[in-house]
Design a protein around this motif. Structure first.
Motif, short mmCIF file in Angstrom:
data_model
loop_
_atom_site.label_atom_id
_atom_site.label_comp_id
_atom_site.label_asym_id
_atom_site.label_seq_id
_atom_site.Cartn_x
_atom_site.Cartn_y
_atom_site.Cartn_z
N MET A 1 56.59 68.67 7.29
CA MET A 1 56.27 68.43 5.88
C MET A 1 54.87 68.98 5.58
O MET A 1 53.88 68.39 5.98
CB MET A 1 56.34 66.92 5.60
N ALA A 2 54.80 70.11 4.93
CA ALA A 2 53.51 70.76 4.68
C ALA A 2 52.86 70.19 3.42
O ALA A 2 53.52 69.88 2.45
CB ALA A 2 53.71 72.25 4.50
N THR A 3 51.56 70.03 3.46
CA THR A 3 50.83 69.54 2.29
C THR A 3 49.62 70.43 2.05
O THR A 3 48.86 70.72 2.96
CB THR A 3 50.36 68.10 2.52
N THR A 4 49.47 70.90 0.83
CA THR A 4 48.33 71.75 0.49
C THR A 4 47.67 71.15 -0.74
O THR A 4 48.34 70.59 -1.59
CB THR A 4 48.79 73.17 0.10
N LEU A 5 46.37 71.31 -0.85
CA LEU A 5 45.69 70.84 -2.05
C LEU A 5 45.17 72.02 -2.86
O LEU A 5 44.54 72.92 -2.30
CB LEU A 5 44.52 69.92 -1.69
N THR A 6 45.44 72.04 -4.16
CA THR A 6 44.85 73.08 -4.98
C THR A 6 43.57 72.54 -5.58
O THR A 6 43.22 71.39 -5.38
CB THR A 6 45.76 73.46 -6.16
N ARG A 7 42.93 73.39 -6.35
CA ARG A 7 41.69 72.98 -7.02
C ARG A 7 41.92 71.79 -7.94
O ARG A 7 41.05 70.99 -8.16
CB ARG A 7 41.16 74.12 -7.86
N GLN A 8 43.10 71.74 -8.55
CA GLN A 8 43.35 70.64 -9.49
C GLN A 8 43.94 69.43 -8.77
O GLN A 8 44.49 68.55 -9.40
CB GLN A 8 44.31 71.06 -10.60
N SER A 10 46.54 69.23 -7.14
CA SER A 10 47.99 69.19 -7.08
C SER A 10 48.37 69.12 -5.61
O SER A 10 47.69 69.68 -4.76
CB SER A 10 48.59 70.48 -7.65
N ARG A 11 49.46 68.44 -5.32
CA ARG A 11 49.95 68.40 -3.94
C ARG A 11 51.28 69.13 -3.87
O ARG A 11 52.15 68.90 -4.69
CB ARG A 11 50.15 66.96 -3.50
N PHE A 12 51.40 69.99 -2.87
CA PHE A 12 52.65 70.72 -2.67
C PHE A 12 53.38 70.14 -1.46
O PHE A 12 52.75 69.81 -0.46
CB PHE A 12 52.37 72.20 -2.41
N GLN A 26 55.98 69.67 -6.22
CA GLN A 26 54.56 69.71 -6.56
C GLN A 26 54.23 68.49 -7.42
O GLN A 26 54.83 68.28 -8.48
CB GLN A 26 54.20 71.00 -7.32
N GLU A 27 53.27 67.71 -6.92
CA GLU A 27 52.82 66.54 -7.67
C GLU A 27 51.72 67.01 -8.61
O GLU A 27 50.79 67.69 -8.18
CB GLU A 27 52.26 65.54 -6.66
N ILE A 28 51.84 66.69 -9.90
CA ILE A 28 50.83 67.13 -10.86
C ILE A 28 50.11 65.91 -11.41
O ILE A 28 50.72 65.06 -12.05
CB ILE A 28 51.48 67.93 -12.01
#
Lengths: 424, 424
Positions: A1-8, A10-12, A26-28
């Motif tokens: 289960m991959a998780t990445t964080l964007t600048r905002q 958001s979780r993928f 994607q959690e917004i």
């Protein structure tokens, strides 16, 4: 289960269920809505030509009866949930989606999951067949539909992409419920379904629920045979008294969805034929020559289509075609300058980011990333991809995929065949 | 300068410029886009009947030439900004809006402000007149437009709301540029303009910029004379060979925009005739009797219209009308139950909140709040207003504004006048 964080922030998320069903999300932060879809990787091009239209017909059947719900119960349930929802069928996919407030997500997922497993009963099949035949008849009155169907046949010849999504009265009348069941068994398996979700949700809960909902689903088959596309330039006019305006489609092949040159091709279509501010807009809309003039990409798994679409009065059709060919020739001889490219990038970036604020569009964007890259992308990554396209990239693209002069041209409307000719 | 915080940390702002221009705004955390509009409180109902169509024609002129920009420069500037943008005219308003990324806001506001101050030159006026006349001719081919125009005349009689937004060939041909200039001077003053903004922006900067942009604008007039609405029940059929389907509009008066019973009226329209899941949907769409069947509110400053709109084959028109009247009678005799009301509220709340995630819709929502309440409202407040509507409220409403049997009915299509009759 991959998780990445964007600048905002958001979780993928991605997760492959043991039954083969791929989940992406994607959690917004900050939104209250959540959009979700079961995306079945099957469509018109996966049909036996004698069963043309079965994918679309099957999508209709989903709303007739499923394992646990009648059609009326499905409608009422979506109603109670205050859901925006719909389904669609195209050449390479069939999908079922809804957007609701987070509190209504569990019940919504239940219904969406059910939609992929209709009961396909003989009686409902016969009733729905009439609805499909009426739909085909209705679309026969829609000028753009008639022209695009003809164009796809002219363009793709014997290739599966030449087939009509709705099917024909002949194929729909000949289709049996057994054939539909067997198509469903083959193509609606877990290994051929992507579940996508974006907005406000708890990923672990969603994974658990989808795992539960899809327990017992069969794996089915996945992928499709790639058929070589062979394009033969042609110029065809289909006269008809039925419509008052002349419609013209001009097509050439372009790159496939997952080609690294995809954004170059998208930029080219925007420069040439976006709704506003494009070259065709200035040359045809603003001058009053054409009621509609646009260029767009239709991208597939293994090929792509660059198509210009024109609507005008019959008396202006030749002039409109000539002006369009002149514009295509200019691009082919490559007179695009840096400033025009930058303007176009600004436009694409702006609509990318504004679109990304809609949970719906984001949910669809995830699927597109997954299918083209095999992984999820942040909007920032896509933005960089657009930014990186250079004039040289555009020029290389038109060298590899010329817009002019070899084309498939299909026209239809009041004009007799001989009064429209390919521009000199 | 009032500031309120909602649960989501949205910030609401209002500010009245010394020149009379009202500014309102909502900062939405987490988004990158910003939507803004100059909303001019003038429209068709504010026109002299001999100048019918001047508001809409004037809106077109805005995109021809302004103090600093040619029409082409306006289009190119919006293009460079990657702006979604448009303008619209209705009976009570004319507005100019755009949505862009925050970094492009200052330049976007410049252009939007300019649009409210076109130069209105005689030559451009004559050119644009032709465009308007073509637009009128084109809409004459659109069945719904033709029917609704007739219906509005039947419904509102001599009232200004009976006027056609586009005008007629006669009024447009007779209109002079001097008359348009004088209309503009009267109605496009600062005291008649609301500036609204929602999304990602800095309020103090925006106030400063709009103050600067509107320096030197004249105050003009504000408000409008309220004309008493007198409805006379009628039943009219306008036979025409031009269209293949029969169109029917059924209207009754309802509450005005700022009436405390507004949400009760909106709920009634949703229960009766929402796109999906409504009573008319089940009785007419799902049975295949009508191609389209809907009910909606058209709300004005001092009155409101509850209208049912039907499209069907001529051979089914009488049956469709009878079924619809039966449904209206049922609501009038009040068979709505709590469960149906709750389902409807869930639907309205869901679309309220999902819609609120779009900066565009939020910007428009602010204007609606301002005009109906004289202050800004959080979505939570609106939600509570919807939640508070009871069965008793609905019943009281249909007693005060009966849906049946006194109505204005207007039909048009292939049917001869005598073959359609008001249901018994």
């Amino acid at each position: 289960m991959a998780t990445t964080l964007t600048r905002q922030d958001s979780r993928f998320y991605t997760h492959l269920l043991t039954n083969g069903l791929q989940m992406i999300g994607q959690e917004i932060p900050g939104v209250q809505s959540v959009a979700a879809a079961f995306w079945v990787c099957t469509g018109t091009r996966d049909e036996d030509r004698r069963q043309m239209g079965v994918s679309h017909f099957l999508e209709h059947m989903a709303f007739r009866k499923t394992k646990s719900f009648t059609g009326e119960e499905i409608d009422r349930a979506f109603e109670e949930l205050g859901a925006e929802h719909n389904a669609a069928t195209s050449w390479e996919m069939t999908y079922y989606w809804a957007r609701v407030l987070r509190e209504n997500l569990p019940r919504t997922l239940e219904i969406l999951a059910e939609l992929t497993h209709p009961t396909l009963e003989a009686e409902a099949f016969d009733t729905e067949r009439k609805v499909i035949l009426e739909e085909i008849a209705r679309y026969d009155d829609v000028p753009s539909h008639v022209l695009i169907s003809r164009f796809m046949r002219d363009f793709y010849g014997g290739h599966p992409l030449s087939m009509d999504i709705l099917g024909t009265p002949e194929t729909i009348n000949a289709l049996t419920v057994e054939e539909m069941r067997s198509y469903w068994e083959r193509r609606y398996g877990t290994r051929n379904i992507i579940f996508s979700i974006a907005g406000n949700f708890d990923w672990n809960e969603v994974v658990k629920q989808v795992e539960h909902l899809s327990a017992g689903w069969q794996p089915g088959e996945t992928g499709r045979a790639s058929v070589r596309v062979q394009i033969d330039p042609s110029f065809k006019v289909y006269p008809t008294e039925k419509f008052v305006q002349e419609q013209i489609a001009i097509g050439v092949p372009t790159v496939a969805r997952n080609d690294s040159r995809y954004y170059a091709s998208a930029i080219l279509a925007t420069i040439l034929g976006d709704d506003t501010g494009s070259r065709l807009f200035w040359a045809l809309n603003q001058t009053g020559l054409a009621e509609s003039a646009s260029a767009q990409l239709i991208e597939f798994e293994d090929t792509g289509l660059f198509v210009v679409y024109l609507v005008t009065q019959p008396s202006l059709a030749q002039q409109v075609l000539d002006v369009t060919q002149h514009e295509l020739e200019r691009v082919q001889n490559f007179d695009i300058e840096q400033e025009e490219l930058e303007r176009c990038k600004a436009k694409l970036n702006s609509s990318l980011i504004i679109g990304g604020e809609s949970t719906n569009e984001r949910m669809m964007g995830l699927i597109s990333s997954w299918q083209t890259r095999g992984r999820l992308e942040t909007l920032e990554e896509i933005r960089e991809r657009i930014e990186s396209v250079s004039l040289e990239d555009l020029q290389a693209l038109v060298n590899d995929f010329p817009l002019w002069p070899k084309q498939v041209v299909t026209a239809g409307g009041p004009l007799p065949g001989e009064s429209l000719r390919q521009s000199a």
